[in-house]
Design a protein around this motif. Structure first.
Motif, PDB file in Angstrom:
ATOM      1  N   ILE A   6       0.837  -1.206   0.000  1.00  0.00           N
ATOM      2  CA  ILE A   6       0.000   0.000   0.000  1.00  0.00           C
ATOM      3  C   ILE A   6       0.869   1.253   0.000  1.00  0.00           C
ATOM      4  O   ILE A   6       0.600   2.212  -0.731  1.00  0.00           O
ATOM      5  N   ASP A   7       1.935   1.248   0.788  1.00  0.00           N
ATOM      6  CA  ASP A   7       2.827   2.410   0.852  1.00  0.00           C
ATOM      7  C   ASP A   7       3.527   2.650  -0.488  1.00  0.00           C
ATOM      8  O   ASP A   7       3.786   3.803  -0.865  1.00  0.00           O
ATOM      9  N   ALA A   8       3.830   1.570  -1.212  1.00  0.00           N
ATOM     10  CA  ALA A   8       4.531   1.704  -2.488  1.00  0.00           C
ATOM     11  C   ALA A   8       3.593   2.041  -3.637  1.00  0.00           C
ATOM     12  O   ALA A   8       4.021   2.572  -4.657  1.00  0.00           O
ATOM     13  N   SER A   9       2.308   1.761  -3.466  1.00  0.00           N
ATOM     14  CA  SER A   9       1.351   1.927  -4.559  1.00  0.00           C
ATOM     15  C   SER A   9       0.932   3.381  -4.730  1.00  0.00           C
ATOM     16  O   SER A   9       0.409   4.002  -3.797  1.00  0.00           O
ATOM     17  N   PRO A  10       1.090   3.961  -5.928  1.00  0.00           N
ATOM     18  CA  PRO A  10       0.608   5.329  -6.160  1.00  0.00           C
ATOM     19  C   PRO A  10      -0.910   5.393  -6.275  1.00  0.00           C
ATOM     20  O   PRO A  10      -1.492   6.475  -6.267  1.00  0.00           O
ATOM     21  N   PHE A  11      -1.549   4.235  -6.398  1.00  0.00           N
ATOM     22  CA  PHE A  11      -3.007   4.181  -6.546  1.00  0.00           C
ATOM     23  C   PHE A  11      -3.724   4.203  -5.195  1.00  0.00           C
ATOM     24  O   PHE A  11      -4.940   4.363  -5.155  1.00  0.00           O
ATOM     25  N   HIS A  12      -2.988   4.042  -4.112  1.00  0.00           N
ATOM     26  CA  HIS A  12      -3.547   4.138  -2.767  1.00  0.00           C
ATOM     27  C   HIS A  12      -3.183   5.514  -2.217  1.00  0.00           C
ATOM     28  O   HIS A  12      -2.185   5.675  -1.509  1.00  0.00           O
ATOM     29  N   THR A  13      -3.978   6.508  -2.573  1.00  0.00           N
ATOM     30  CA  THR A  13      -3.614   7.888  -2.294  1.00  0.00           C
ATOM     31  C   THR A  13      -4.860   8.750  -2.191  1.00  0.00           C
ATOM     32  O   THR A  13      -5.915   8.404  -2.725  1.00  0.00           O
ATOM     33  N   THR A  14      -4.727   9.874  -1.513  1.00  0.00           N
ATOM     34  CA  THR A  14      -5.829  10.822  -1.406  1.00  0.00           C
ATOM     35  C   THR A  14      -6.114  11.472  -2.745  1.00  0.00           C
ATOM     36  O   THR A  14      -7.264  11.541  -3.195  1.00  0.00           O
TER      37      THR A  14
END
Length: 283
Positions: free
Chosen positions: A180-188
């Motif tokens: 999740i931390d590495a994924s740019p798709f898990h973001t505000t």
């Protein structure tokens, strides 16, 4: 099972709770809005800071304004997963960056900035500049690059199965925090700085994978007619294309959030102090 990136919201109105069951995918719930911003105050601010030896751009200022608004308007930092609403526990803004603009084939990577929401504009500048410098370094790979390289190093059928597994794990809150931390798709917010390539704004789709509820596309400045004191005048303006997941909050909340954003863009000096305003209560 708990998620590493957010907390399940339980005490919500039943109508709010049922909407994600009706519109299950983020692409089902996309709303689009264009925002026109007169940039005279922004340009004056940037020039003044340049004389003081402080280098900043539209990128720094707009992201600083979004971070401040999201902290003060926390419903913007919600996301839907498996038809349930969560409150994200950090403010994250992702963007794609080119390592070089010399040719069309230069490599692209992504960065994801993390904020508490209390930062002043000078702290935001430091975070953005440091992370972009690290990302565009010729011998540097971001966590996203490493994760993508690992997945794509496998045979095609294995890659397909692995991606489907990752999506399923995300849906059932089993995805590791490191992914999740590495994924740019898990973001505000996913932010695209089209001004940097001299392009106009667009409306970019939201991703069904991940948790992004807002996509912001900032276009290049151009002269536009505007009404000021009942007179039509020509102003230098930026157009911004927003794509929003309507399940995270209602239209009134979005509208008031945009008005708050305008306050900060019209008076960037407000961003120079750390934000000690108490965010509204999240339910």
């Amino acid at each position: 099972m708990k998620r590493s990136d957010g907390v399940l919201l339980k005490s919500l109105d039943p109508f709010v709770k049922i909407i994600p069951y009706i519109m299950e995918r983020r692409s089902d719930a996309q709303n689009f809005s264009k925002h026109v911003v007169c940039v005279d105050a922004i340009d004056r601010y940037i020039q003044e800071k340049k004389k003081q030896g402080i280098r900043l751009s539209y990128l720094h200022l707009f992201i600083a304004a979004y971070v401040r608004v999201i902290d003060e308007r926390p419903q913007l930092n919600r996301f839907v997963m498996n038809s349930r609403l969560y409150q994200r526990n950090k403010i994250c803004i992702s963007m794609a960056v080119k390592r070089s603009l010399r040719t069309d084939d230069d490599e692209e990577t992504t960065v994801k900035f993390e904020f508490t929401g209390k930062e002043n504009i000078f702290e935001v500048i430091e975070i953005i500049d440091r992370m972009i410098a690290e990302a565009v370094a010729a011998d540097s790979d971001t966590d996203t690059d490493k994760l993508a390289a690992l997945i794509m190093s496998m045979p095609g059928i294995v890659t397909k199965l692995l991606v489907k597994t990752i999506k399923l794990m995300d849906r059932w809150n089993m995805l590791p925090a490191s992914v999740i931390d590495a994924s740019p798709f898990h973001t505000t917010v996913f932010f695209t700085y089209l001004k940097s390539i001299n392009a106009n704004y667009i409306y970019h789709h939201l991703y069904d994978f991940g948790t992004t509820g807002l996509f912001v596309a900032l276009g290049k400045p151009r002269k536009m007619p505007m009404v000021h004191n009942d007179q039509v005048v020509v102003k230098k303006c930026c157009e911004i294309g927003y794509t929003m997941d309507e399940r995270i909050c209602d239209g009134l909340y979005f509208a008031r959030s945009f008005r708050l954003l305008e306050k900060y863009l019209e008076n960037p000096y407000l961003l120079e102090n750390r934000n000690e305003t108490r965010s509204e209560q999240v339910v």
